[in-house]
Design an enzyme around this catalytic site. Structure first.
Site, PDB file in Angstrom:
ATOM      1  CD  GLU A 132     -23.876  -9.435   3.408  1.00 54.89           C
ATOM      2  OE1 GLU A 132     -24.256  -9.403   4.596  1.00 54.89           O
ATOM      3  OE2 GLU A 132     -22.852  -8.859   3.014  1.00 54.89           O
ATOM      4  CB  SER A 140     -47.662  44.001 -29.359  1.00 51.98           C
ATOM      5  OG  SER A 140     -47.410  45.388 -29.267  1.00 51.98           O
TER       6      SER A 140
END
Length: 766
Positions: free
Chosen positions: A181, A459
């Site tokens: 690059e 319950s």
């Protein structure tokens, strides 16, 4: 101006040229000053909004801990460790004959930094037998693996990145990056005219674009500050800003910023920025564990992440990678043999599962709620903080499978449709949430039933009633007889309420623990009236219920709406020997630079006497042996567990809360429209619990015997203590100091049962 000046403006121009130049210089200087301020504001501060990183709990392995090789391998593979024949570098492990060698990665935990370490661990009889630090050749008592990165909470900008420092980047990657690059990166001052000319010549020679002309600094400026507009003015601005950045910052600072900014792909609707994140996205490993082909693949992709996407176009990315390798060979960065060997290497891309978004949405929902409370400022939440959660990724995955497959099977077996479910799994000792499932479609990010569905608990409320009684050991113990006879009471509308047992039968009287294990309604209501509804409500509050509780008799049978998460909080106190800890998913938060910002430090509150809770847990264990949840013992005959089923009126809600040695699981099944399902707790929610336990390694329930508790013997009819060895007597744990010093003799026949005292409710209303 004279006619002569108009015809010849040169003298006038010469007179004012210095003023024009001065204005231009001042204007240019002001513009450069402005650009410098723009650069400094972002470059010198927090350059990016970085999403919060959400980690699961770390796996801690200690001597004698119960764990199987399968469980260890599952964790290692989740973390991206690679199984090899001989482990030699971080991220690798080997396993043979119950012996592991693990090259553990470095990680910064909330309590400090942990370096790379080679470890050996052997298992024996399902437990950790030995652990050796191979670096020091010393035996140690425990070690932990780094936590799994679950997800990242993205900002509104839709950019995602994982910051890396220059020291974390392999030198080979830096060599390849600069070479491809910006070959003159360390020589130029932000812009490089010769590089532009060289790239132009190379591209003409190749007949295609093989090199770019922009420097790394220019690329960084374009990505951080500018748009993709193609104009001379934008290029000029880019060049000026590049020169300023190069003058103000070191090459290492610029390179580090580039490594974190560069765009390398798309993950759904968010961009993948920086090499740190790209390493996980494409290879499921940290940057320092990539090999040369993987590093050069990433460098090659910079030119066009979409065009060179290795998942979609492997042939393109191999060609581009080989070009990067050739440039490295020609520049002397790699040998000819290495270059030739790597040319034929395939690109082995990971599935990308590590960074898949939307994982475990129900659990992440609770995490985000806690984070918003802890870190109220949204800017702080987007500063790259690291959030350490209690998520057990294996438990979560198994819970999701168990719930989805379980609901599907129940629908198929009973010809039902539109069922929904939820599951909450927590660590008993710490209150840490291990897993949450809020929808049968486990990836659905919407209404979270585990957190937000308030349903009648039926319950499941009964342990609160019996716990209230057992806290009065002079009056009640496990053998105390309870009346099982018809009751008629006015409901909240003034109409008569006649509670019934599930089988519509009355037994006259039953021992207290039988009433609980068989989940009998009438004895529970009778007991609740004796104790007082206010007292039961206060017990529920001490168990951790934070909802407003309406105080009327139906509360004794579960006329209370709670979410599965709240139910789990209630049962956590019971399973934890009466010590209450707030359920939580977030354990600690670190800043981006690993400074501790917050830790969970809330101590447990002992809400109930351990002796009393032991009696309750004994009864809940009996529920899984011979009571409404006896399927547990059938499925796991050698493992002790405890729990309670819950069924509501008209079978609208099916519940189960159960626990083994370490974890508590609450499951729920019902319909969103609250219509009946026909499911009890036993044939609905309990099946989800069993399905989850089938998929993991449950540990047998063990609870220490508190001081002051012992085994006593009781007459099953009177509930009075008798001498040991009496025919038909019941042997049960009891608080010994509250029993008569002289128990009844065995020859006592037909003992008189003490008449039940009327409750305040009965005295007022009959």
């Amino acid at each position: 101006m004279s006619v002569a000046q108009k015809l010849n403006p040169l003298p006038w121009f010469r007179r004012y040229i210095w003023k024009l130049l001065l204005l231009a210089i001042v204007g240019f200087g002001a513009y450069m000053f402005y650009l410098d301020a723009v650069i400094a504001q972002q470059f010198s501060g927090n350059k990016w909004q970085v999403p919060a990183q959400i980690y699961a709990r770390p796996l801690v392995l200690s001597l004698k801990e119960e764990i199987t090789a399968k469980e260890v391998i599952e964790e290692l593979e989740l973390l991206g460790y690679r199984r090899v024949s001989r482990a030699q570098t971080t991220g690798e492990y080997e396993y043979r004959n119950q012996r592991f060698v693990v090259y553990r990665r470095a990680f910064h935990f909330p309590d400090g930094f942990q370096g790379e370490t080679a470890l050996a661990m052997t298992l024996k009889a399902g437990r950790v037998h030995s652990i050796t630090n191979l670096n020091s050749q010393m035996d140690i008592s425990s070690f932990r693996l780094e936590p799994w990165l679950v997800t990242r909470l993205l900002s509104e900008g839709k950019e995602d990145r994982m910051l890396v420092s220059l020291g974390q980047v392999p030198p080979e990657l830096l060599d390849a990056l600069v070479l491809v690059e910006d070959r003159d990166f360390y020589q130029h001052h932000g812009i490089a005219p010769l590089s532009i000319l060289r790239a132009l010549i190379a591209n003409i020679s190749a007949g295609r674009a093989v090199q770019g002309g922009s420097t790394l600094t220019q690329q960084l400026v374009k990505n951080m500050y500018l748009t993709n507009e193609k104009s001379i003015s934008r290029k000029a601005k880019e060049a000026l800003m590049s020169i300023l950045i190069d003058a103000r910052y070191s090459k290492d600072q610029i390179l580090e910023a580039y490594l974190n900014e560069v765009f390398l792909g798309q993950n759904g609707d968010s961009g993948v920025h920086g090499f740190g994140l790209a390493s996980f996205f494409y290879f499921d490993r940290p940057l320092n564990e990539l090999n040369l082909t993987e590093m050069t693949t990433l460098v090659g992709m910079i030119k066009g992440p979409s065009y060179y996407n290795p998942r979609r176009h492997p042939e393109r990315v191999i060609e581009r990678r080989n070009l990067v390798l050739r440039l490295m060979f020609e520049d002397g960065k790699i040998s000819k043999s290495t270059f030739e060997r790597l040319l034929d290497e395939p690109v082995n891309v990971a599935t990308g599962a590590t960074l898949v978004k939307g994982k475990h949405p129900a659990f992440m929902d609770q995490v985000q709620r806690e984070i918003r409370t802890i870190l109220a400022n949204p800017d702080i939440r987007q500063s790259g903080v690291k959030v350490f959660t209690s998520l057990d990724s294996n438990a979560q995955r198994k819970a999701e499978i168990a719930l989805t497959s379980g609901v599907d099977e129940i629908e198929s077996d009973r010809n039902l449709s539109d069922l929904q479910g939820a599951m909450v799994i927590t660590d008993i000792d710490s209150g840490e949430v291990r897993a949450i499932v809020g929808d049968r479609k486990t990836r659905f990010k919407g209404f979270n039933r585990a957190l937000d569905a308030r349903r009648s608990i039926g319950s499941l409320v009964k342990p609160a009633v019996y716990l209230t009684a057992l806290e009065r050991p002079e009056e009640y113990h496990l053998a105390t007889p309870l009346f099982d006879e018809p009751i008629e009471l006015p409901d909240d509308g003034g109409k008569p309420w006649k509670p019934q047992n599930a089988d519509k039968q009355f037994r006259g009287q039953v021992p207290l623990f039988t009433a609980l294990t068989q989940s009998l309604n009438v004895p529970t209501v009778s007991l609740g009236l004796e104790l007082g509804i206010d007292n039961i409500a206060m017990t529920l509050e001490r168990l951790g219920v934070d909802e407003a509780i309406t105080r009327f008799p139906a509360l004794t049978l579960g006329a209370l709406d709670l979410s599965p998460f709240q139910v789990n909080q209630m049962y956590q106190t019971i399973a934890n020997n009466g010590a209450q800890l707030p359920l939580h998913t977030v354990n600690a938060i670190l800043s981006a630079d690993d400074q501790v910002m917050w830790t969970f430090e809330q101590p447990a509150i002992q809400q109930f006497d351990e002796k009393v809770v032991y009696l309750m847990n004994y009864a809940l264990h009996k529920v899984t042996l011979e009571g409404t949840a006896k399927q547990v013992r059938r499925r796991f005959p050698s493992i002790n567990m405890a729990g309670k089923t819950g069924t509501t009126d008209d079978y609208r809600d099916s519940w189960f809360s159960g626990f083994d040695k370490n974890i508590l699981v609450t499951t729920w099944i019902g319909k969103d429209d609250n219509s009946p399902t026909g499911l009890t707790g036993a044939n609905g929610a309990l099946r989800l619990y069993l399905g989850y336990q089938d998929r993991q390694e449950p540990k047998s329930l063990v609870r220490r015997f508190p001081a002051g508790l012992g085994i006593a013997h009781f007459n099953p009819k009177s509930g009075r203590a008798t001498k040991a060895g009496c025919q038909s007597s019941m042997s049960l744990p009891a608080i010994l100091e509250t029993l008569p010093k002289r128990p009844d003799k065995c020859d006592v026949k037909n003992p008189k049962i003490q008449e039940r005292k009327k409750s305040l409710w009965e005295r007022l209303f009959g």
